[in-house]
Design a protein around this motif. Structure first.
Motif, PDB file in Angstrom:
ATOM      1  N   ILE B  22       1.140  -1.325   0.074  1.00 13.48           N
ATOM      2  CA  ILE B  22       0.168  -0.187  -0.181  1.00 13.48           C
ATOM      3  C   ILE B  22       0.802   1.322  -0.059  1.00 13.48           C
ATOM      4  O   ILE B  22       1.783   1.302   0.942  1.00 13.48           O
ATOM      5  N   PRO B  23       0.698   2.086  -0.894  1.00 15.09           N
ATOM      6  CA  PRO B  23       1.434   3.200  -0.913  1.00 15.09           C
ATOM      7  C   PRO B  23       1.005   4.426   0.082  1.00 15.09           C
ATOM      8  O   PRO B  23      -0.161   4.835  -0.002  1.00 15.09           O
ATOM      9  N   VAL B  24       1.855   4.659   1.044  1.00 18.73           N
ATOM     10  CA  VAL B  24       1.400   5.291   2.244  1.00 18.73           C
ATOM     11  C   VAL B  24       2.289   6.653   2.319  1.00 18.73           C
ATOM     12  O   VAL B  24       3.365   6.615   1.970  1.00 18.73           O
ATOM     13  N   LEU B  25       1.633   7.816   2.613  1.00 17.26           N
ATOM     14  CA  LEU B  25       2.394   9.143   2.748  1.00 17.26           C
ATOM     15  C   LEU B  25       2.423   9.589   4.408  1.00 17.26           C
ATOM     16  O   LEU B  25       3.389   9.935   4.786  1.00 17.26           O
ATOM     17  N   GLU B  26       1.380   9.188   5.171  1.00 16.74           N
ATOM     18  CA  GLU B  26       1.250   9.723   6.285  1.00 16.74           C
ATOM     19  C   GLU B  26       0.761   8.680   7.171  1.00 16.74           C
ATOM     20  O   GLU B  26      -0.370   8.023   7.096  1.00 16.74           O
ATOM     21  N   ILE B  27       1.177   8.095   8.592  1.00 19.66           N
ATOM     22  CA  ILE B  27       0.610   7.617   9.472  1.00 19.66           C
ATOM     23  C   ILE B  27       0.595   8.516  11.004  1.00 19.66           C
ATOM     24  O   ILE B  27       1.666   8.592  10.980  1.00 19.66           O
ATOM     25  N   ARG B  47      -2.797   8.102   5.500  1.00 17.38           N
ATOM     26  CA  ARG B  47      -3.040   8.738   4.362  1.00 17.38           C
ATOM     27  C   ARG B  47      -2.281   7.847   3.261  1.00 17.38           C
ATOM     28  O   ARG B  47      -1.225   7.992   3.148  1.00 17.38           O
ATOM     29  N   THR B  48      -2.993   7.457   2.410  1.00 19.90           N
ATOM     30  CA  THR B  48      -2.478   6.903   1.153  1.00 19.90           C
ATOM     31  C   THR B  48      -1.987   7.643  -0.006  1.00 19.90           C
ATOM     32  O   THR B  48      -2.427   8.916  -0.172  1.00 19.90           O
ATOM     33  N   ALA B  49      -1.114   7.370  -0.774  1.00 18.91           N
ATOM     34  CA  ALA B  49      -0.775   8.416  -2.126  1.00 18.91           C
ATOM     35  C   ALA B  49      -1.480   8.150  -3.249  1.00 18.91           C
ATOM     36  O   ALA B  49      -1.728   6.823  -3.549  1.00 18.91           O
ATOM     37  N   PHE B  62       0.100  17.156  -1.766  1.00 20.56           N
ATOM     38  CA  PHE B  62       1.166  16.273  -1.800  1.00 20.56           C
ATOM     39  C   PHE B  62       0.996  14.725  -2.153  1.00 20.56           C
ATOM     40  O   PHE B  62       2.148  14.015  -2.308  1.00 20.56           O
ATOM     41  N   THR B  63      -0.067  14.499  -1.912  1.00 21.06           N
ATOM     42  CA  THR B  63      -0.654  13.122  -2.258  1.00 21.06           C
ATOM     43  C   THR B  63      -0.598  12.764  -3.757  1.00 21.06           C
ATOM     44  O   THR B  63      -0.464  11.432  -4.090  1.00 21.06           O
ATOM     45  N   TRP B  64      -0.610  13.826  -4.537  1.00 19.14           N
ATOM     46  CA  TRP B  64      -0.707  13.720  -6.179  1.00 19.14           C
ATOM     47  C   TRP B  64       0.211  14.440  -6.719  1.00 19.14           C
ATOM     48  O   TRP B  64       0.426  14.183  -8.228  1.00 19.14           O
ATOM     49  N   ASP B  65       0.693  15.499  -6.347  1.00 19.16           N
ATOM     50  CA  ASP B  65       1.448  16.646  -7.189  1.00 19.16           C
ATOM     51  C   ASP B  65       3.047  16.230  -7.426  1.00 19.16           C
ATOM     52  O   ASP B  65       3.624  17.111  -7.947  1.00 19.16           O
ATOM     53  N   ILE B  72       6.775   8.556  -0.178  1.00 21.44           N
ATOM     54  CA  ILE B  72       5.903   7.413  -0.318  1.00 21.44           C
ATOM     55  C   ILE B  72       6.624   6.223   0.175  1.00 21.44           C
ATOM     56  O   ILE B  72       7.589   5.797  -0.433  1.00 21.44           O
ATOM     57  N   ARG B  73       5.998   5.447   0.970  1.00 23.62           N
ATOM     58  CA  ARG B  73       6.604   4.165   1.402  1.00 23.62           C
ATOM     59  C   ARG B  73       5.446   3.028   1.135  1.00 23.62           C
ATOM     60  O   ARG B  73       4.276   3.375   1.119  1.00 23.62           O
ATOM     61  N   LEU B  74       6.035   1.952   0.351  1.00 23.51           N
ATOM     62  CA  LEU B  74       5.270   0.739   0.014  1.00 23.51           C
ATOM     63  C   LEU B  74       5.218  -0.260   1.091  1.00 23.51           C
ATOM     64  O   LEU B  74       6.155  -0.903   1.428  1.00 23.51           O
TER      65      LEU B  74
END
Lengths: 258, 258
Positions: B22-27, B47-49, B62-65, B72-74
């Protein structure tokens, strides 16, 4: 109405005084519900007079301290319905009954019935010191026992009985505790431990009821809300919890009737 | 795990790629949910990317730009679970999955299952541009189609299909529209007319995403919320409506990760 129905109604009125007038102090709206389980909901408010409590920090003390006794109107359910319609026109479908303690008034059954017959949902808040059978008809019922800072004593047996009845009938209700300090928070946790299956709300108390300037009040209320968030976030006893401010005081300060 | 279960699991993984990372940006968390149908709820955030939308006023661009692509962590579902437990310890029972658009990720099914198995409730917000079968497993699902100010186009057929599926299964979900101006409000009413049985939320938009000073931001957000209340209170098309701010922006401004 045919004569049989009339006879039944008269008989009913004779034994259950459902048509006793309702002591009302305020009818206002539409506005947003500023707190609790339906925070943000567009609603009308009916505030009844009279309370069995005298909370030290009550934000509606005029309902019981005599200061507004000349403003109390004794209204029929029909009159309240008409006034709600006049104020809210065709733009509301939700009515919140507050107090004082509306649970002192058995005659609210008729108003609740008439509101439902008109397609309105009904919310009500009470401290849980007294049961009424019409609790089971309320769509959004809040039981809000009062913490130590109120200087009131909780009758736990009565509260147990109320919660047991509501849970037995699977009524939609929540428990809400207003929190001013650490002792109140300990009390809130006691409530949550005692009724672990009821949705549980803690609300930051407003300790500046005399502040007339909403702009000066806001930073204070904000800091009280932040304090309550800080107190609850790492607490393993408060997992399933909603932490809310009184939104209306952030928007309108201590102004009445909004 | 015995060998039969292992074989079944391997087979399942081969046909349904549930173990895709799962591509994750924030926990982060625990914190309070600041908006929508469970506003105030103590929750953790994942928060997923990645997003199929490019909303003009997106508060998580920042999740898409591309600006946070190196962050991003997988992560596997197990890894996310471990990180949530490390942060939230024993003090949470609710996790909110946000994005980006988490509905782009079929592999969230496994995370949702693991959260439920661990006794956690799961909330999720998505714009309603894409269906996932795991929508039906979400405890608090928010479908938030984007109004004209976003500069995105709503695929009404797809939204109709999603709402129909959720209603057929009696899933607990709500519709939420962020409102910045009159055109957005007209769009919100269109959504409410189209899905009259879904609980309906309008939320005052934050048009000052660059403001770093929470104290300067607050009076502006307050006036936007008051504007939205004024617009909705007398509107007969918006009877059964919740009008809310983003509480977290009132408390923490535009700060990330709270």
């Amino acid at each position: 109405m045919d004569s049989l129905a009339q006879t039944i109604k008269q008989h009913k009125n004779a034994t259950v005084p459902a048509s006793r007038p309702i002591p009302v102090l305020e009818i206002f709206g539409p506005t947003v519900q500023g707190e609790g389980m339906v925070v943000g909901r567009k609603t009308m408010f009916v505030r009844t007079a009279g309370c069995d409590y005298r909370c030290a920090w009550c934000d509606s003390a005029f309902t019981w301290d005599g200061s507004a006794k000349d403003d109390i109107r004794l209204l029929s359910a029909e009159h309240i319905m008409a006034e709600l319609d006049q104020l809210g026109q065709d733009s509301y479908d939700h009515v919140t009954i507050s107090g004082g303690n509306p649970a002192l008034l058995p005659q609210l059954a008729e108003l609740i019935d008439q509101l439902h017959a008109a397609g309105k949902k009904v919310a009500l808040e009470t401290q849980g010191s007294k049961w009424q059978d019409w609790f089971l008809a309320i769509d959004d019922l809040t039981i809000s026992p009062k913490p130590p800072s109120s200087q009131m004593e909780t009758a736990w047996d009565r509260l147990d009985d109320i919660v047991a009845k509501l849970e037995a009938k699977r009524s939609r209700f929540c428990m809400k505790v207003v929190v001013f300090d650490e002792a109140d928070l300990a009390y809130a946790k006691q409530v949550h431990r005692r009724y672990p299956h009821a949705p549980f709300y803690v609300q930051a108390g407003n300790d500046q009821l005399a502040e007339q300037d909403a702009e000066r009040l806001l930073p204070h209320l904000l800091s009280r809300y932040q304090w309550l968030i800080d107190q609850t976030m790492d607490d393993a006893e408060l997992k399933s919890v909603y932490v809310l401010p009184q939104l209306h005081t952030w928007v309108w300060g201590n102004k009445k009737g909004v």
